[in-house]
Write an enzyme that holds these catalytic residues in place. Structure first.
Site, PDB file in Angstrom:
ATOM      1  N   ASP A  42       0.555  -1.159  -0.027  1.00  0.00           N
ATOM      2  CA  ASP A  42       0.087   0.011   0.016  1.00  0.00           C
ATOM      3  C   ASP A  42       0.888   1.250   0.044  1.00  0.00           C
ATOM      4  O   ASP A  42       0.385   2.286  -0.924  1.00  0.00           O
ATOM      5  CB  ASP A  42      -1.086   0.014   1.298  1.00  0.00           C
ATOM      6  CG  ASP A  42      -1.897   1.302   1.343  1.00  0.00           C
ATOM      7  OD1 ASP A  42      -2.303   1.471   0.254  1.00  0.00           O
ATOM      8  OD2 ASP A  42      -1.972   1.870   2.451  1.00  0.00           O
TER       9      ASP A  42
ATOM     10  N   GLU B 141      -2.060  -5.450  -3.780  1.00  0.00           N
ATOM     11  CA  GLU B 141      -1.069  -4.513  -2.965  1.00  0.00           C
ATOM     12  C   GLU B 141       0.156  -5.378  -2.310  1.00  0.00           C
ATOM     13  O   GLU B 141       1.382  -4.879  -2.493  1.00  0.00           O
ATOM     14  CB  GLU B 141      -1.860  -3.629  -1.880  1.00  0.00           C
ATOM     15  CG  GLU B 141      -2.615  -2.433  -2.611  1.00  0.00           C
ATOM     16  CD  GLU B 141      -3.356  -1.770  -1.073  1.00  0.00           C
ATOM     17  OE1 GLU B 141      -3.415  -0.691  -1.441  1.00  0.00           O
ATOM     18  OE2 GLU B 141      -3.639  -2.318  -0.371  1.00  0.00           O
TER      19      GLU B 141
END
Length: 290
Positions: free
Chosen positions: A66, A134
């Protein structure tokens, strides 16, 4: 290029060459540490544990991915849109890294077919693919570093699947997304204008707070009420996705708000007990998708 040829020769002698080839088709290069990529696709619902008994899933890689994805996409957007202001760059980046976009990208490159999860568990949600994407970015970063990660995003993701100029003109209504989420999960959401002031050039500036079940979610400022609401909603959606403590507070507040007033009569006590049992059942089975 030479490194890939060497890796390909070594691959001929590996028992797990099928897995390496599968990841090569997605990445454009052979993994050095294939275990990272396998873990990136391991959902927590599988309840797999390491030799030391620790949970083995993609959540830590998702956390790392992320942050790396934000930096890489910010880098790409900054280079592509020369001279554009910070607000424009932030909004464009948000459109790429938002969960819906990452879900679609995961499907486009075939990650959805590789994710391992328990079909008996209801804990996984509609964002499982985006979360895995992610985590996959986190795996690339640990395996090959930032530059390789950036090249993957540019050559294997942005160029074939995302038109940056077209995307930048697309308006995303974060307020509508938040309201849609609240209706789906039966949550009370409010937008409160808490301050109105003037900047140094005497332009009006608005500040809005979003509360979910009375709990502060996010705050946003803007040169119109609409802009401040959009920014506050965007911050709240990010908090819903990435802050488990916030969501626990929201759930607790929702439970307290739904508790009926006490009545000491025997009949009402019996009714209250039945209602509490129903509430407990709802709370225990309800899934919050973020």
């Amino acid at each position: 290029m030479l490194r890939n040829k060497i890796d390909k020769i070594r691959l001929l002698f590996r028992k797990d060459r099928e897995s390496y080839s599968c990841f090569y088709r997605i990445l454009g290069f052979y993994p050095r540490n294939i275990r990272l990529y396998e873990q990136a696709l391991l959902h927590k619902s599988t309840a797999v544990r390491s030799e030391k008994g620790r949970p083995l899933n993609n959540e830590r890689l998702e956390f790392l991915g992320d942050a790396i994805l934000d930096a890489i996409v910010g880098d790409i957007v900054y280079q592509h849109f020369e001279g554009k202001r910070e607000g424009f760059l932030t909004n464009t980046r948000s459109k790429i890294v938002q969960r819906e976009t990452l879900n679609k990208l995961a499907v486009e490159i075939g990650l959805d077919k590789l994710i391992k999860y328990s079909t008996r568990s209801s804990s996984h949600n509609s964002y499982m693919y985006g979360n895995a994407f992610e985590a996959f970015i986190g795996a690339i970063y640990l395996d090959r570093g930032y530059e390789c990660c950036k090249q993957f995003m540019e050559r294997r993701i942005i160029e074939p699947y995302i038109d940056l100029d077209k995307l930048s003109r697309k308006e995303v209504n974060f307020k509508s997304k938040l309201i849609e989420w609240s209706q789906k999960n039966k949550m009370e959401v409010s937008f409160e204008l808490i301050e109105q002031s003037l900047d140094k050039e005497n332009n009006p500036v608005f500040q809005t707070e979003v509360r979910i079940e009375g709990i502060l979610g996010g705050s946003g400022t803007g040169y119109s009420k609409k802009e401040s609401q959009q920014n506050a909603a965007q911050m709240t959606l990010k908090k819903i996705k990435g802050d488990p403590e916030f969501m626990a507070s929201v759930q607790e507040a929702k439970t307290q708000n739904n508790v009926p007033a006490e009545d000491t009569t025997p009949e009402s006590e019996m009714s209250l007990t039945a209602e509490n049992q129903q509430i407990d059942e709802i709370i225990s089975t309800e899934e919050i998708s973020v």
